[in-house]
Motif scaffolding. Sequence first.
Motif, PDB file in Angstrom:
ATOM      1  N   ALA A  91      16.265   5.163  -9.424  1.00 24.83           N
ATOM      2  CA  ALA A  91      15.812   4.448 -10.627  1.00 24.83           C
ATOM      3  C   ALA A  91      16.274   5.176 -11.877  1.00 24.83           C
ATOM      4  CB  ALA A  91      14.290   4.318 -10.611  1.00 24.83           C
ATOM      5  N   GLU A 104      18.674   4.005 -14.803  1.00 22.71           N
ATOM      6  CA  GLU A 104      17.837   3.787 -15.992  1.00 22.71           C
ATOM      7  C   GLU A 104      17.026   2.497 -15.870  1.00 22.71           C
ATOM      8  OE1 GLU A 104      19.698   4.829 -19.796  1.00 22.71           O
ATOM      9  OE2 GLU A 104      21.330   5.709 -18.598  1.00 22.71           O
ATOM     10  N   TYR A 105      16.530   2.243 -14.662  1.00 22.28           N
ATOM     11  CA  TYR A 105      15.639   1.110 -14.413  1.00 22.28           C
ATOM     12  C   TYR A 105      14.210   1.624 -14.376  1.00 22.28           C
ATOM     13  CZ  TYR A 105      19.460  -1.849 -12.479  1.00 22.28           C
ATOM     14  OH  TYR A 105      20.593  -2.599 -12.275  1.00 22.28           O
ATOM     15  N   PRO A 106      13.227   0.771 -14.708  1.00 24.34           N
ATOM     16  CA  PRO A 106      11.848   1.191 -14.459  1.00 24.34           C
ATOM     17  C   PRO A 106      11.597   1.301 -12.951  1.00 24.34           C
ATOM     18  CG  PRO A 106      11.915  -1.087 -15.256  1.00 24.34           C
ATOM     19  CD  PRO A 106      13.319  -0.566 -15.303  1.00 24.34           C
ATOM     20  N   SER A 107      10.582   2.079 -12.596  1.00 24.41           N
ATOM     21  CA  SER A 107      10.232   2.204 -11.177  1.00 24.41           C
ATOM     22  C   SER A 107       8.724   2.118 -11.032  1.00 24.41           C
ATOM     23  CB  SER A 107      10.733   3.535 -10.612  1.00 24.41           C
ATOM     24  OG  SER A 107      10.195   4.632 -11.321  1.00 24.41           O
ATOM     25  N   VAL A 108       8.290   1.581  -9.910  1.00 17.74           N
ATOM     26  CA  VAL A 108       6.864   1.580  -9.587  1.00 17.74           C
ATOM     27  C   VAL A 108       6.728   2.243  -8.226  1.00 17.74           C
ATOM     28  CG1 VAL A 108       4.771   0.213  -9.365  1.00 17.74           C
ATOM     29  CG2 VAL A 108       6.653  -0.635 -10.758  1.00 17.74           C
ATOM     30  N   SER A 109       5.818   3.199  -8.134  1.00 13.45           N
ATOM     31  CA  SER A 109       5.674   3.949  -6.890  1.00 13.45           C
ATOM     32  C   SER A 109       4.426   3.536  -6.136  1.00 13.45           C
ATOM     33  CB  SER A 109       5.600   5.440  -7.185  1.00 13.45           C
ATOM     34  OG  SER A 109       6.785   5.837  -7.799  1.00 13.45           O
ATOM     35  N   ILE A 165       4.736  -9.358  -9.379  1.00 11.14           N
ATOM     36  CA  ILE A 165       3.406  -8.754  -9.472  1.00 11.14           C
ATOM     37  C   ILE A 165       3.248  -7.756  -8.329  1.00 11.14           C
ATOM     38  CG2 ILE A 165       0.919  -9.202  -9.489  1.00 11.14           C
ATOM     39  CD1 ILE A 165       1.633 -11.951 -10.651  1.00 11.14           C
ATOM     40  N   ARG A 195      -0.179  -1.284  -6.834  1.00  8.50           N
ATOM     41  CA  ARG A 195       0.220   0.084  -6.526  1.00  8.50           C
ATOM     42  C   ARG A 195      -1.016   0.930  -6.325  1.00  8.50           C
ATOM     43  NH1 ARG A 195       2.502   2.804 -12.127  1.00  8.50           N
ATOM     44  NH2 ARG A 195       0.640   2.475 -13.392  1.00  8.50           N
ATOM     45  N   VAL A 227      -3.082  -3.452 -10.340  1.00  9.33           N
ATOM     46  CA  VAL A 227      -2.161  -4.579 -10.276  1.00  9.33           C
ATOM     47  C   VAL A 227      -1.290  -4.477 -11.522  1.00  9.33           C
ATOM     48  CG1 VAL A 227      -1.941  -7.078 -10.144  1.00  9.33           C
ATOM     49  CG2 VAL A 227      -3.937  -5.945  -9.135  1.00  9.33           C
ATOM     50  N   VAL A 228       0.021  -4.402 -11.337  1.00 10.27           N
ATOM     51  CA  VAL A 228       0.905  -4.244 -12.489  1.00 10.27           C
ATOM     52  C   VAL A 228       2.026  -5.282 -12.451  1.00 10.27           C
ATOM     53  CG1 VAL A 228       0.449  -1.746 -12.559  1.00 10.27           C
ATOM     54  CG2 VAL A 228       2.516  -2.575 -11.441  1.00 10.27           C
ATOM     55  N   THR A 229       2.615  -5.515 -13.609  1.00  8.62           N
ATOM     56  CA  THR A 229       3.819  -6.341 -13.642  1.00  8.62           C
ATOM     57  C   THR A 229       4.961  -5.476 -14.155  1.00  8.62           C
ATOM     58  OG1 THR A 229       3.393  -7.025 -15.902  1.00  8.62           O
ATOM     59  CG2 THR A 229       2.552  -8.458 -14.156  1.00  8.62           C
ATOM     60  N   ILE A 230       6.154  -5.869 -13.791  1.00  6.36           N
ATOM     61  CA  ILE A 230       7.328  -5.100 -14.197  1.00  6.36           C
ATOM     62  C   ILE A 230       8.491  -6.080 -14.319  1.00  6.36           C
ATOM     63  CG2 ILE A 230       8.045  -4.521 -11.815  1.00  6.36           C
ATOM     64  CD1 ILE A 230       7.849  -1.727 -14.205  1.00  6.36           C
ATOM     65  N   PRO A 231       9.305  -5.945 -15.387  1.00  7.07           N
ATOM     66  CA  PRO A 231      10.446  -6.859 -15.509  1.00  7.07           C
ATOM     67  C   PRO A 231      11.597  -6.445 -14.591  1.00  7.07           C
ATOM     68  CG  PRO A 231      10.384  -5.343 -17.362  1.00  7.07           C
ATOM     69  CD  PRO A 231       9.189  -5.021 -16.513  1.00  7.07           C
TER      70      PRO A 231
END
Lengths: 249, 323
Positions: free
Chosen positions: A133, A137-142, A155, A158, A166-170
């Motif tokens: 990531a 240079e991308y966002p990451s969710v772990s 949606i 995590r 609960v998160v959102t990410i583009p």
Amino acid sequence: MKILVCISNVPDTTTKVKFVDDFKRLDTTGIQWIINPWDELSLTRALELKDNPSNGIQCVTIAHVGLITTEPTIRKGLAIGADDAIRINTEPSDANFVAAQLAEVIKANPYDIILCGIESSDYNGSNVGGMLAEYLEYPSVSAVSELRIENGQVIINREIDGGKEVVTIPVPFVAIVQKGIAREPRIASMRGIMTARTKPIKVSEPITLDLFTEVVNFEMPKPHPTCKFIDPENPKLLVELLQNEAKVI
Amino acid sequence: MSVLVFTENWDGKFKKLSFEIVSYASKLAEKLGTFSIALSIGNVEKTELERLGKYGAGKVINVSDNLLNILDNQVYSSVIAQIVKKEDAKVIILACNNTGKAIAPRLSVKLKAGAASCVSKLPDSIDPFIVFKKVHSGNAFANIRINTDIKILTLAQNSFELIESENHATIENLPFQIDATLLKTQVKEVQKLTGKILLTDADIVVSGGRGMKSPDNWAPLIELADLLGAATACTRPVSDEGWRPHEEHTGQTGKIIAPNLYFAIGISGSTQHIAGVSSSKCIVAINIDKDAPVFEVARYGIVGDAMKVLPRLVEAVKEIKNK
Ligand SMILES: Cc1cc2nc3c(=O)[nH]c(=O)nc-3n(C[C@H](O)[C@H](O)[C@H](O)COP(=O)(O)OP(=O)(O)OC[C@H]3O[C@@H](n4cnc5c(N)ncnc54)[C@H](O)[C@@H]3O)c2cc1C
Ligand SMILES: Nc1ncnc2c1ncn2[C@@H]1O[C@H](COP(=O)(O)O)[C@@H](O)[C@H]1O
């Protein structure tokens, strides 16, 4: 949208590991190689998402850094249902090296959702996903335990230390997945196994890079002390031993 | 040069884990002939920040900003990277938990720093810099050399003793410009596990497997846990069957824990289950089958029917607690 599933090739999790060359190398004789369990689950989830046309997933691709010897593991992924695969033709020497190789091919041919597992069951590194990531240079969710698409929006559930969010990410982003992402790994059907033979595996040559880390040698765990058995009629003795000998209560 | 340790807080409070990593960072700094700096992100009161000093931190840097209320991996790693540069940190320590595992790899790429995760002791050698960590889910260990100028380590939980001293840290509140365009994670809902002892924090864990036979048999196991101030856990088939909640699933594909004491009750001891608990300091197994593999890793064992042994064990613990 396009999904990329990064898979690592690991010894079957019941393998009794042994080392050779003065404990510098894993003894690979007789080892059964499998898709890393988390990667198998993330592949399953990617295919589940693709099954529902309203999610708008056009293809699920596998990416793997490894020599030609690992192709049977990639074929397994294709048999489970991935559309195609990319193999970067080099020994996966360290996490940073692997992530940089993956980033290189992804930059040339981008994906919207990139899935990595929380760790490879052999090196227990927990590194490649986050590193990839950052290279992109991308966002990451772990610690992702659920991933769904609602009205084109991703949606994610995590796990945080002490709860869930609960998160959102583009898109584009990297999700680093763990338990929960899919219930059971999908199993290859006979037809899947047949069609996998003709699915394309694109081979890319690696870029050269210095290694940030190197394994010096391995060690075996210290042998466990033999178990002290206690009479089931006398658990009081156990409590005393825990208090006075082990000093843990 | 310095050693920087990132100390996460939970609603403004630190945990034992935070003090473990500060103790570790401070000992490592001593070995390197330098001092340690603890970095706290978010709203934490001064008295709480001062506690980090007791475990050897020479200085505590506190950064708080509304943008930091959400754990966004890019935002956090960019803040930490800037402080690493400002303080000329050569080693960065984080906890080997969800947050540490999310941030350390990003920092590694940003700082061109080699990273090793879930390290479980101080490096035997500083030059070359060699760390020790478990591989193959605890069935082996590796010595790993980090070749880069800056090194990043996450420390495995419960692998390093707390070291308290008379040390006092200076507290520095650092004003900070955060790049708001980096913030991409939006939190829609938070579910905190409250009122329970968290499995990953617990010193004692009481765990049940398929040998417990039915979800209706858990009462004595829970009573034992309550008496000992322990968390409860289970094997994968038990959570898959819905006998116990998924949060309790322990093992290679579930939670990896390292309590001081782990009770394995009606658990066969498969490699995948043991992978999650092999770092426990002491394992007690209760199993009806004297040949169950779990006895190979247990320090104490009782061969018997859990349904009969558990109530007696509960009584024995009560007796000792009442003394
Ligand atoms: C890729 C992969 C990953 C996995 N990950 C995990 C994981 O993370 N965690 C995990 O736990 N498993 C995991 N597993 C499953 C694992 O292989 C075992 O199947 C599982 O751990 C067995 O659970 P158990 O000990 O509860 O049940 P069993 O193996 O069925 O053992 C039950 C035990 O209870 C004993 N018993 C029976 N009756 C009594 C009684 N009355 N009193 C006392 N004892 C009794 C029996 O002697 C037996 O030893 C994984 C498997 C795979 C393939
Ligand atoms: N050689 C590899 N090729 C492709 N992906 C990999 C490779 N090694 C690791 N990964 C990915 O990174 C995740 C974490 O691996 P690790 O950092 O090695 O623990 C794995 O679950 C995979 O998704």
